[in-house]
Write a protein that holds these residues in place. Structure first.
Motif, PDB file in Angstrom:
ATOM      1  N   TRP A  58      -7.669  19.001   1.496  1.00  0.00           N
ATOM      2  CA  TRP A  58      -7.497  17.765   2.271  1.00  0.00           C
ATOM      3  C   TRP A  58      -6.468  17.914   3.387  1.00  0.00           C
ATOM      4  N   VAL A  59      -5.380  18.679   3.121  1.00  0.00           N
ATOM      5  CA  VAL A  59      -4.266  18.723   4.075  1.00  0.00           C
ATOM      6  C   VAL A  59      -4.694  19.128   5.492  1.00  0.00           C
ATOM      7  N   PRO A  60      -5.371  20.291   5.666  1.00  0.00           N
ATOM      8  CA  PRO A  60      -5.750  20.632   7.045  1.00  0.00           C
ATOM      9  C   PRO A  60      -6.728  19.615   7.650  1.00  0.00           C
ATOM     10  N   LEU A  61      -7.589  19.052   6.810  1.00  0.00           N
ATOM     11  CA  LEU A  61      -8.531  18.044   7.301  1.00  0.00           C
ATOM     12  C   LEU A  61      -7.756  16.842   7.838  1.00  0.00           C
ATOM     13  N   LEU A  62      -6.737  16.445   7.097  1.00  0.00           N
ATOM     14  CA  LEU A  62      -5.909  15.307   7.495  1.00  0.00           C
ATOM     15  C   LEU A  62      -5.189  15.605   8.802  1.00  0.00           C
ATOM     16  N   ILE A 198       3.373  16.912   2.905  1.00  0.00           N
ATOM     17  CA  ILE A 198       4.423  16.072   3.500  1.00  0.00           C
ATOM     18  C   ILE A 198       4.349  16.141   5.025  1.00  0.00           C
ATOM     19  N   LEU A 199       4.192  17.376   5.553  1.00  0.00           N
ATOM     20  CA  LEU A 199       4.087  17.541   7.002  1.00  0.00           C
ATOM     21  C   LEU A 199       2.920  16.722   7.556  1.00  0.00           C
ATOM     22  N   ALA A 200       1.781  16.794   6.845  1.00  0.00           N
ATOM     23  CA  ALA A 200       0.582  16.101   7.328  1.00  0.00           C
ATOM     24  C   ALA A 200       0.788  14.591   7.315  1.00  0.00           C
ATOM     25  N   GLN A 269     -12.450  35.772   8.045  1.00  0.00           N
ATOM     26  CA  GLN A 269     -13.387  35.683   9.156  1.00  0.00           C
ATOM     27  C   GLN A 269     -13.672  34.243   9.576  1.00  0.00           C
ATOM     28  N   SER A 270     -14.068  33.416   8.584  1.00  0.00           N
ATOM     29  CA  SER A 270     -14.337  32.022   8.970  1.00  0.00           C
ATOM     30  C   SER A 270     -13.198  31.168   8.434  1.00  0.00           C
ATOM     31  N   ILE A 271     -12.096  31.281   9.157  1.00  0.00           N
ATOM     32  CA  ILE A 271     -10.847  30.717   8.668  1.00  0.00           C
ATOM     33  C   ILE A 271     -10.862  29.192   8.669  1.00  0.00           C
ATOM     34  N   SER A 272     -11.624  28.618   9.623  1.00  0.00           N
ATOM     35  CA  SER A 272     -11.558  27.161   9.771  1.00  0.00           C
ATOM     36  C   SER A 272     -12.425  26.451   8.739  1.00  0.00           C
ATOM     37  N   GLY A 273     -13.464  27.117   8.265  1.00  0.00           N
ATOM     38  CA  GLY A 273     -14.337  26.508   7.271  1.00  0.00           C
ATOM     39  C   GLY A 273     -14.981  25.218   7.742  1.00  0.00           C
ATOM     40  N   GLY A 274     -15.115  25.044   9.042  1.00  0.00           N
ATOM     41  CA  GLY A 274     -15.779  23.846   9.564  1.00  0.00           C
ATOM     42  C   GLY A 274     -14.957  22.575   9.412  1.00  0.00           C
ATOM     43  N   ILE A 275     -13.672  22.747   9.074  1.00  0.00           N
ATOM     44  CA  ILE A 275     -12.835  21.560   8.845  1.00  0.00           C
ATOM     45  C   ILE A 275     -12.645  20.741  10.122  1.00  0.00           C
ATOM     46  N   GLY A 276     -12.575  21.430  11.261  1.00  0.00           N
ATOM     47  CA  GLY A 276     -12.412  20.713  12.530  1.00  0.00           C
ATOM     48  C   GLY A 276     -13.572  19.758  12.780  1.00  0.00           C
ATOM     49  N   PHE A 277     -14.782  20.280  12.581  1.00  0.00           N
ATOM     50  CA  PHE A 277     -15.965  19.438  12.804  1.00  0.00           C
ATOM     51  C   PHE A 277     -15.997  18.291  11.800  1.00  0.00           C
ATOM     52  N   LEU A 278     -15.631  18.626  10.562  1.00  0.00           N
ATOM     53  CA  LEU A 278     -15.596  17.586   9.529  1.00  0.00           C
ATOM     54  C   LEU A 278     -14.606  16.484   9.924  1.00  0.00           C
ATOM     55  N   ALA A 279     -13.490  16.909  10.537  1.00  0.00           N
ATOM     56  CA  ALA A 279     -12.466  15.929  10.937  1.00  0.00           C
ATOM     57  C   ALA A 279     -13.026  14.980  11.994  1.00  0.00           C
ATOM     58  N   ILE A 280     -13.837  15.506  12.918  1.00  0.00           N
ATOM     59  CA  ILE A 280     -14.441  14.642  13.935  1.00  0.00           C
ATOM     60  C   ILE A 280     -15.261  13.562  13.247  1.00  0.00           C
ATOM     61  N   LEU A 281     -16.023  13.983  12.263  1.00  0.00           N
ATOM     62  CA  LEU A 281     -16.849  13.034  11.516  1.00  0.00           C
ATOM     63  C   LEU A 281     -15.974  11.996  10.819  1.00  0.00           C
ATOM     64  N   VAL A 282     -14.892  12.456  10.220  1.00  0.00           N
ATOM     65  CA  VAL A 282     -13.992  11.543   9.500  1.00  0.00           C
ATOM     66  C   VAL A 282     -13.443  10.480  10.447  1.00  0.00           C
ATOM     67  N   VAL A 283     -12.984  10.929  11.619  1.00  0.00           N
ATOM     68  CA  VAL A 283     -12.357   9.974  12.550  1.00  0.00           C
ATOM     69  C   VAL A 283     -13.397   9.007  13.113  1.00  0.00           C
ATOM     70  N   ILE A 296     -10.909   8.366   4.029  1.00  0.00           N
ATOM     71  CA  ILE A 296     -12.211   9.013   4.174  1.00  0.00           C
ATOM     72  C   ILE A 296     -12.056  10.524   4.106  1.00  0.00           C
ATOM     73  N   GLY A 297     -10.949  11.027   4.653  1.00  0.00           N
ATOM     74  CA  GLY A 297     -10.687  12.451   4.571  1.00  0.00           C
ATOM     75  C   GLY A 297     -10.580  12.905   3.116  1.00  0.00           C
ATOM     76  N   LEU A 298      -9.884  12.116   2.322  1.00  0.00           N
ATOM     77  CA  LEU A 298      -9.719  12.447   0.904  1.00  0.00           C
ATOM     78  C   LEU A 298     -11.082  12.424   0.203  1.00  0.00           C
ATOM     79  N   PHE A 299     -11.877  11.413   0.528  1.00  0.00           N
ATOM     80  CA  PHE A 299     -13.211  11.297  -0.063  1.00  0.00           C
ATOM     81  C   PHE A 299     -14.044  12.541   0.241  1.00  0.00           C
ATOM     82  N   PHE A 300     -13.996  12.994   1.474  1.00  0.00           N
ATOM     83  CA  PHE A 300     -14.805  14.160   1.833  1.00  0.00           C
ATOM     84  C   PHE A 300     -14.314  15.416   1.142  1.00  0.00           C
ATOM     85  N   SER A 301     -13.012  15.589   1.054  1.00  0.00           N
ATOM     86  CA  SER A 301     -12.558  16.829   0.412  1.00  0.00           C
ATOM     87  C   SER A 301     -12.885  16.794  -1.077  1.00  0.00           C
ATOM     88  N   ALA A 302     -12.831  15.595  -1.691  1.00  0.00           N
ATOM     89  CA  ALA A 302     -13.233  15.496  -3.089  1.00  0.00           C
ATOM     90  C   ALA A 302     -14.706  15.849  -3.237  1.00  0.00           C
TER      91      ALA A 302
END
Lengths: 356, 552
Positions: A58-62, A198-200, A269-283, A296-302
């Motif tokens: 969840w943290v990087p997604l947040l 905490i940072l997030a 290799q695929s360090i981002s794991g599509g989290i950036g795109f997922l974040a767009i969807l979340v917002v 919603i971010g928490l819901f998606f990571s769950a």
């Protein structure tokens, strides 16, 4: 008044509709929906290990969604958030491999902040590039972002297979593990670091306050709603566009650092794991509201974390999570905009005259 | 076909665009429809051509009540409109464009389409190559192609909206002959919508004049120009001689200024405005007044000449960090040269050539990026420099350029304020907003979204956001859409500003307003500015002629 309440809780509507459709699908394929949802829940929050894993995801997604709150407010479609995250993880890896590894005596409280700052700077600069391409080169930020995403991914592959290749030989899997003083302090054997959370959260609160209360936030809002009027009212639009992108890039860069320094322990290799795109969807789903972004971010990571568990428990393929996610996207796009749905329908001729 | 319009009314939130217009149009005659901008001509023609539905009133064709659901419906019943910008498809050949009118045909019969085009063309003396692409045709030829389409679909009534704008004299002659032929020999009704009195006098049998949504009268032609101008602009009003502000300091000075905008160039403009002076700009929409204002505000660059605000050019600040971005190629070149020397000096160690080049490319890219960010942070646009030096520009488009839909009145106040705090002091902004709302008589709360305000209130809001004091105030149609009381109130506030020494330049479509409020007036016609007239010594008549491009 009721209108206000409905508007406030509206994001629930597309989610529940999507879940209803998925439930129907499970019944059709002969799975018991209750067991599946139980498995999904167990997989995400069922035990300490699962919960920590969900939080770690969840943290990087947040962080990315927090950054996107800024760019969406400013009316910018920062598709490049994915690349900015990768740039951040490259920056963090550079510090880990080129500073921490040759100098094991430098303590963690120096290395880790350094890695974080470098990661945020790399993300911010990568984002500034997309912003400048837009303001000075007239390349829309979506196209610039997509191109820069690819470049960042290619740079990762080059570094893994080239300069940062492990000594035992070239594989495309990743670099050697980073020294522990460069990593986030983790909780037990999990991949979750309370510090990163905490940072997030601090970032989210700061961004929410900045967007609500500061003049900078007002400028971004004005610019996002009508660029020309905002300019004529005195907003220096180029500067603010670059600033918004750089703030988003810095947070995405931090997300990248969290990915390499706590989720993994090396550059993959695929360090981002599509989290950036997922974040767009979340917002988008949250309608750029901070609190909903969080939930919603928490819901998606769950959801994504629980997916793997479903496979072992009920023999349904783990792509179920992806299916739910995909259905959600469709329903959000269909029903997400409350005002659009409940506005009086216009006749064609009215629409044409409006257009004039 | 005989067309009757009975008591046509069209109301757009509180504005009566057409107010009880009744007309009878007889076959075989050419009518001219005259009126200033906003007089209601276009609305009336949009109603007659089915583009808009009237709020009240009936249209009768040959004595039968009719209502049109769309322009194509109106065309089916014989009413066709030729728009100022032809409604065609620039990317298609003329014949395909023509055939689009026949949507019921399954097969595209280009051959007969081309024949049609040729046959009609010969009849009227049009020369259109059926296979030429629309975007290679001149405006006049596109107009002819449209005309053929309308006629072939059986138009009995032809409405021409400003048809002579942008076509050659020759094409105009052909067009007018065709119109005469269609009316007098084929018993069609022609309606010419125009501002140009000369053309109306040349062509029309009868003239209908509208003003502020009302029918002012119809006159059989020929009729003296002064009579038509009086109907268009209202009676002559005796005006008090105004004091000229010769004594004040010069605020704005333009010397032989040339400005190119997308579709208009204004050339060699020279004028001076002193403190407290009001200059009115008259002219049809898009004749160059807006270009002039935007050039003064620094929104459009001038390609020649000088614009001086308080004796200094209106220009933006260029950043002192410019050299950093410029450093990048130099760094790259130096590293490449160094690498080349090492390569040919035979002493190669460490980096190979490609690696060195890549790294130097990366470093110079980084320098360029950081330099450009610094430049963007520290640059100031000419318009914002203009604002900082006490200039203000109020554009005509309310929700497009002036206000931000989705933001409240208070939020606008906060944005427009001359000084800002990092954290917005909403208490203070709110009390300021309440003051302005009262002073400018805006119906709304500080928390009202500007797009929720009515047009007149939006207009007052835009003026309410102006700061005190100002050196130069540029206004586009400052009182458009306001009733008489608000207009007077707004002008009283402007008069107060001019006593404080603010110079004002404004555009208006209302000649009475121009004559009453300005000290001097300049008239624009097709990008050309007339000599500057003293408001006290000119008349509606003279302005009307200058607007239509006639020098007296």
């Amino acid at each position: 008044m009721t209108d206000q309440i409905i508007r406030r809780i509206w994001p629930i509507a597309p989610i529940s509709l999507a879940l209803a459709l998925i439930t129907l699908l499970m019944i059709v394929v002969g799975a018991n929906p209750l067991t599946v949802y139980q498995a999904l829940f167990d997989g995400s929050f069922g035990g300490r290990e699962q919960s920590l894993s969900t939080l770690a995801f969840w943290v990087p997604l947040l962080l990315c969604s927090t950054g996107l709150l800024v760019t969406f407010t400013a009316g910018l479609w920062n598709i490049g958030v994915e690349g900015q995250m990768i740039a951040g993880s490259l920056g963090a890896s550079a510090v880990a491999l080129m500073v921490a590894k040759p100098n094991p005596s430098i303590p963690g409280w120096v290395i880790l902040p350094l890695a974080i700052v470098v990661a945020m700077l790399s993300g911010a600069l990568w984002a500034a590039l997309a912003a400048i391409l837009k303001t000075r080169g007239r390349i829309h930020e979506i196209f610039g972002g997509v191109a820069l995403n690819n470049l960042a991914a290619i740079a990762t592959i080059y570094l893994i297979s080239g300069p940062w290749q492990p000594p035992e030989g070239g594989s495309l899997r990743g670099t050697v593990p980073f020294p522990t003083q460069a990593l986030f302090p983790l909780m037990g054997t999990s991949r979750f670091s309370p510090l990163s959370l905490i940072l997030a959260l601090v970032a989210l609160v700061l961004v929410a306050l900045a967007l609500r209360g500061t003049f900078w936030g007002l400028k971004l809002k004005a610019q996002g709603k009508n660029l020309r009027s905002a300019f004529l009212l005195g907003v220096p639009s180029e500067r603010e566009a670059i600033n918004a992108m750089m703030v988003c890039g810095a947070l995405a860069g931090l997300a990248g650092a969290v990915r390499v320094l706590s989720w993994f322990d090396s550059l993959r290799q695929s360090i981002s794991g599509g989290i950036g795109f997922l974040a767009i969807l979340v917002v988008l789903l949250a309608g750029t509201r901070p609190l909903w972004t969080l939930l919603i971010g928490l819901f998606f990571s769950a959801l994504l974390n629980g997916g793997t568990f479903v496979h072992s428990r009920v023999q349904l393929h783990s792509s179920l999570s992806g299916l739910i996610q995909g259905t959600l996207v469709l329903f959000v796009l269909l029903l997400g905009d409350y005002t659009r749905i409940f506005r009086r329908k216009k006749t064609v001729m009215e629409a044409i005259s409006d257009h004039e | 076909m005989r067309v009757e319009l009975q008591d046509i009314q069209k109301i757009f939130d509180q504005v009566r665009a057409n107010d009880g217009i009744s007309l009878v149009l007889e076959p075989g005659r050419i009518y001219g429809l005259l009126g200033e901008n906003g007089a209601g001509k276009s609305t009336l023609m949009k109603i007659l051509s089915g583009y808009q539905q009237p709020t009240n009133g009936t249209i009768r064709l040959d004595g039968q009540d009719t209502s049109f659901s769309s322009p194509s419906d109106a065309l089916c019943r014989g009413i066709g409109m030729l728009y100022q910008d032809p409604l065609d498809f620039p990317a298609l050949p003329a014949v395909e464009n023509y055939q689009l009118a026949y949507q019921d045909n399954l097969l595209l019969d280009l051959k007969s389409g081309a024949e049609h085009l040729r046959a009609y063309g010969q009849r009227f003396g049009f020369a259109i190559d059926p296979h030429a692409y629309i975007d290679t045709l001149t405006l006049g030829e596109r107009q002819q192609a449209e005309l053929i389409r309308l006629l072939s679909l059986g138009a009995e009534v032809l409405i021409l909206d400003e048809p002579t704008t942008g076509i050659s004299a020759e094409q105009k002659e052909v067009l007018f002959n065709t119109m005469r032929h269609l009316a007098h020999d084929e018993q069609k009704i022609i309606i010419l919508v125009s501002h140009k009195l000369e053309e109306v006098q040349q062509l029309c049998d009868e003239v209908v004049v509208l003003r502020q949504g009302k029918l002012m009268g119809t006159r059989s032609m020929p009729s003296p120009t002064s009579e038509l101008v009086r109907l268009m602009f209202g009676g002559e009003i005796a005006r008090a001689q105004k004091q000229l502000f010769e004594s004040g300091r010069c605020v704005l000075k333009m010397e032989h200024v040339t400005v190119r905008s997308e579709d208009l160039t204004i050339q060699d403009i020279s004028l001076t405005i002193r403190e407290g002076e009001v200059l009115g700009l008259a002219g049809l929409e898009g004749s160059g007044q807006q270009v002039l204002l935007q050039a003064c505000a620094g929104l459009l660059p001038s390609s020649a000449g000088k614009i001086l605000l308080d004796d200094a050019t209106v220009k933006g600040k260029h950043s002192g960090f410019y050299w950093i971005a410029r450093l990048a190629p130099g760094v790259f070149a130096i590293v490449i040269v160094w690498l080349l020397i090492r390569l040919f000096g035979g002493h190669i160690a460490g980096l190979d050539f490609a690696g060195g080049a890549a790294i130097s490319l990366l470093i110079s890219g980084l320098i360029w990026l950081i330099g450009t960010i610094l430049v963007a942070w520290t640059d100031q646009s000419p318009y914002h420099a203009f604002q900082q030096r006490g200039g203000a520009y109020v554009p005509a488009g309310r929700l497009e350029e002036g206000l931000i839909p989705g933001l409240t009145i208070s939020e606008h106040m906060a944005l427009a304020a001359p000084t800002h705090t990092f954290v917005v002091d909403w208490e203070q902004i709110r009390s300021q907003t309440v003051d302005r709302i009262q002073r400018y008589n805006i119906v709304g709360q500080p928390e009202t979204l500007v797009d929720g305000l009515s047009g007149g209130n939006q207009q007052r809001a835009m003026i309410a956001f102006l700061n005190q004091p100002l050196r130069l105030l540029l206004l586009e149609h400052p009182t458009r859409g306001l009733d008489v009381t608000s207009t007077n109130w707004i002008w009283e506030l402007f008069q107060e500003r001019r006593r404080e020494g603010t110079a004002i330049i404004f555009t208006s479509a209302d000649l009475d307003e121009l004559l009453e409020q300005s000290d001097r007036i300049a008239v624009f016609s097709g990008g050309v500015m007339s000599r500057i007239l003293n408001a006290g010594e000119t008349s509606v008549d003279e302005l009307g002629h200058l607007i239509g491009g006639q020098e007296l």
